[in-house]
Write a protein that holds these residues in place. Structure first.
Motif, mmCIF file in Angstrom:
data_model
loop_
_atom_site.group_PDB
_atom_site.id
_atom_site.type_symbol
_atom_site.label_atom_id
_atom_site.label_comp_id
_atom_site.label_asym_id
_atom_site.label_seq_id
_atom_site.Cartn_x
_atom_site.Cartn_y
_atom_site.Cartn_z
ATOM 1 N N VAL A 9 1.972 -2.911 1.767
ATOM 2 C CA VAL A 9 2.589 -2.448 3.010
ATOM 3 C C VAL A 9 3.015 -0.979 2.872
ATOM 4 C CG1 VAL A 9 4.597 -2.723 4.537
ATOM 5 C CG2 VAL A 9 3.381 -4.747 3.699
ATOM 6 N N GLU A 10 3.644 -0.666 1.753
ATOM 7 C CA GLU A 10 4.142 0.694 1.541
ATOM 8 C C GLU A 10 3.015 1.707 1.389
ATOM 9 O OE1 GLU A 10 7.122 1.678 1.904
ATOM 10 O OE2 GLU A 10 7.982 -0.317 2.169
ATOM 11 N N LEU A 11 1.972 1.312 0.666
ATOM 12 C CA LEU A 11 0.844 2.231 0.480
ATOM 13 C C LEU A 11 0.143 2.489 1.810
ATOM 14 C CD1 LEU A 11 -0.638 0.953 -2.908
ATOM 15 C CD2 LEU A 11 0.766 2.997 -2.531
ATOM 16 N N ASN B 250 7.578 -2.164 -5.987
ATOM 17 C CA ASN B 250 7.374 -2.640 -4.620
ATOM 18 C C ASN B 250 6.947 -1.534 -3.658
ATOM 19 O OD1 ASN B 250 9.779 -1.309 -4.273
ATOM 20 N ND2 ASN B 250 11.006 -3.183 -4.381
ATOM 21 N N HIS B 251 6.734 -0.353 -4.189
ATOM 22 C CA HIS B 251 6.216 0.722 -3.346
ATOM 23 C C HIS B 251 4.900 1.290 -3.855
ATOM 24 C CE1 HIS B 251 10.107 0.610 -1.436
ATOM 25 N NE2 HIS B 251 9.667 1.463 -0.545
ATOM 26 N N GLY B 252 4.621 1.041 -5.103
ATOM 27 C CA GLY B 252 3.402 1.568 -5.693
ATOM 28 C C GLY B 252 3.700 2.648 -6.717
ATOM 29 N N ALA C 188 7.093 10.841 8.292
ATOM 30 C CA ALA C 188 5.807 10.258 8.685
ATOM 31 C C ALA C 188 5.594 8.882 8.049
ATOM 32 C CB ALA C 188 4.663 11.200 8.300
ATOM 33 N N HIS C 189 6.119 8.705 6.848
ATOM 34 C CA HIS C 189 6.030 7.399 6.181
ATOM 35 C C HIS C 189 6.816 6.344 6.969
ATOM 36 C CE1 HIS C 189 6.095 4.538 2.691
ATOM 37 N NE2 HIS C 189 7.279 4.234 3.200
ATOM 38 N N GLU C 190 8.017 6.706 7.395
ATOM 39 C CA GLU C 190 8.821 5.762 8.171
ATOM 40 C C GLU C 190 8.166 5.458 9.506
ATOM 41 O OE1 GLU C 190 10.911 4.202 6.664
ATOM 42 O OE2 GLU C 190 11.164 5.540 4.962
ATOM 43 N N VAL C 191 7.614 6.476 10.128
ATOM 44 C CA VAL C 191 6.884 6.267 11.384
ATOM 45 C C VAL C 191 5.669 5.364 11.119
ATOM 46 C CG1 VAL C 191 5.522 7.411 13.187
ATOM 47 C CG2 VAL C 191 7.710 8.396 12.467
ATOM 48 N N GLY C 192 5.104 5.489 9.925
ATOM 49 C CA GLY C 192 4.006 4.598 9.530
ATOM 50 C C GLY C 192 4.432 3.134 9.570
ATOM 51 N N HIS C 193 5.675 2.865 9.177
ATOM 52 C CA HIS C 193 6.186 1.493 9.281
ATOM 53 C C HIS C 193 6.313 1.060 10.742
ATOM 54 C CE1 HIS C 193 6.763 0.759 5.095
ATOM 55 N NE2 HIS C 193 7.709 1.654 4.920
ATOM 56 N N HIS C 194 6.669 2.011 11.590
ATOM 57 C CA HIS C 194 6.744 1.706 13.018
ATOM 58 C C HIS C 194 5.352 1.322 13.548
ATOM 59 C CE1 HIS C 194 7.977 1.855 17.185
ATOM 60 N NE2 HIS C 194 7.087 2.808 17.443
ATOM 61 N N GLY D 78 16.001 1.267 -0.355
ATOM 62 C CA GLY D 78 16.054 1.757 1.008
ATOM 63 C C GLY D 78 14.686 2.100 1.566
ATOM 64 N N TRP D 79 13.821 2.521 0.648
ATOM 65 C CA TRP D 79 12.470 2.863 1.116
ATOM 66 C C TRP D 79 11.694 1.633 1.522
ATOM 67 C CZ3 TRP D 79 9.447 7.447 1.241
ATOM 68 C CH2 TRP D 79 10.232 8.593 1.113
ATOM 69 N N TYR D 80 12.235 0.515 1.285
ATOM 70 C CA TYR D 80 11.577 -0.742 1.483
ATOM 71 C C TYR D 80 11.711 -1.225 2.914
ATOM 72 C CZ TYR D 80 10.242 -5.252 -0.390
ATOM 73 O OH TYR D 80 9.604 -6.386 -0.728
ATOM 74 N N PHE D 81 12.936 -1.155 3.257
ATOM 75 C CA PHE D 81 13.325 -1.304 4.633
ATOM 76 C C PHE D 81 13.130 -2.564 5.373
ATOM 77 C CE2 PHE D 81 14.790 2.183 3.735
ATOM 78 C CZ PHE D 81 13.923 3.237 3.609
ATOM 79 N N GLY D 82 14.207 -3.062 5.749
ATOM 80 C CA GLY D 82 14.534 -4.099 6.694
ATOM 81 C C GLY D 82 13.436 -5.023 7.151
HETATM 82 ZN ZN LIG Z 1 8.377 2.482 3.197
#
Ligand SMILES: [Zn+2]
Length: 305
Positions: A220-222, A275-277, A184-190, A55-59
């Motif tokens: 991407v995640e980092l 895949n997230h680090g 803030a991490h999710e907003v980082g993806h935005h 889920g942390w990977y996201f769409g």
């Molecule tokens: Zn993420």
């Protein structure tokens, strides 16, 4: 974090009472964490955790990327929004948590609007959807078990706030600012979506094998972690961080590192599946963004991670 009394975002969509109705068609769109078989006794628990990881990977569905990168003018207004919505959301604890989420979201709006403006760009506020159990997004159906996620297709962050309890009790990441870091991490993806980084990633991963795509995903995640750090940097400058806040966030980054989670859940690590680090990587990049507040220090694509 000294958040009470500060502006709350009006970009919250509270869909906690009606959650989009079942997994009828299509199926969930979450990425599966590619870890080979042998789920022993604790299989279902491992599965749930892996789905959380996923889920942390996201769409990142290329077809969902709009790619036009903005256009909407951020909804301004320095007003504190009263929560006059859903009368069903009676639980005071939950409402306080909602207010916290709305305040953190507002802080991200202010910070990123400023950063975009300084670079001659316009920041488009994301929406943050609160849901319970399951939700339908432009990225498909998702269950709470998948954890919070960002859907690039509709520019929305999806959050079931029960994840915060899980973060605390299951992952050992307590503290308000651990939660703020998640948002803030999710907003980082935005931010990655608005700046085209995410669509570039989607293009690149097309021709990649799984291991290579995972490595790219880690970058991407980092970067999203680093962007969360940039946000924390500016939040600290406002004087609203409290002692221990950043430590909470760094601890959360540690607890949700791929290696730590895998060790905890299955007793061994499969580095190709990261895949997230790792914990160390996530802490490093979060701290790096926090230290300087500079986007240029968040280039996880042209630097060793
Ligand atoms: Zn993420």
């Amino acid at each position: 974090m000294l958040w009470k009394g500060r502006r709350q975002s009006d970009n919250i969509e509270d869909e906690r009472s009606d959650s989009g109705g079942g997994f009828g068609g299509g199926g969930p769109r979450q990425f599966r964490v590619p870890i080979g078989g042998r789920a022993g006794g604790g299989g279902s628990i491992i599965f749930v955790i892996l789905v959380v990881l996923a889920g942390w990977y996201f769409g990142f569905d290329p077809s969902q990327i709009l790619g036009e990168g903005g256009g909407l003018v951020p909804g301004g207004g320095g007003q504190i929004t009263e929560d006059s919505s859903s009368p069903d959301s009676g639980a005071p604890a939950s409402d306080e948590m909602k207010q916290f989420v709305a305040t953190v979201l507002a802080e991200t709006e202010d910070t990123w609007s400023g950063i975009f403006k300084a670079n001659g760009l316009t920041y488009e506020d994301p929406k943050l959807v609160l849901f319970s159990s399951q939700i339908r997004s432009a990225c498909g159906f998702a269950s709470s078990a998948a954890g919070p996620f960002y859907c690039p297709g509709d520019h929305k962050v999806y959050l079931d706030m029960t994840f915060f309890q899980q973060l605390d009790q299951q992952f050992g990441a307590s503290g308000e600012f651990a939660r703020a870091y998640v948002i803030a991490h999710e907003v980082g993806h935005h931010v990655q979506n608005l700046t085209g980084i995410m669509s570039k990633f989607n293009q690149m991963r097309q021709g990649m094998g799984e291991a290579e795509a995972n490595q790219m995903s880690v970058r991407v995640e980092l970067q999203a972690d680093c962007f969360a750090g940039v946000w924390a940097h500016y939040t600290a400058q406002k004087g609203i961080l409290e002692q221990g806040d950043m430590e909470s966030a760094l601890n959360a980054a540690k607890q949700i590192g791929d290696d730590t989670l895998q060790k905890k859940m299955q007793g061994y690590v499969v580095p190709e599946s990261f895949n997230h680090g790792t914990s160390a990587q996530r802490q490093t990049w979060l701290a790096r963004g926090y230290k300087s507040g500079k986007l240029s220090d968040c280039d996880t694509f042209n630097n060793p991670v």
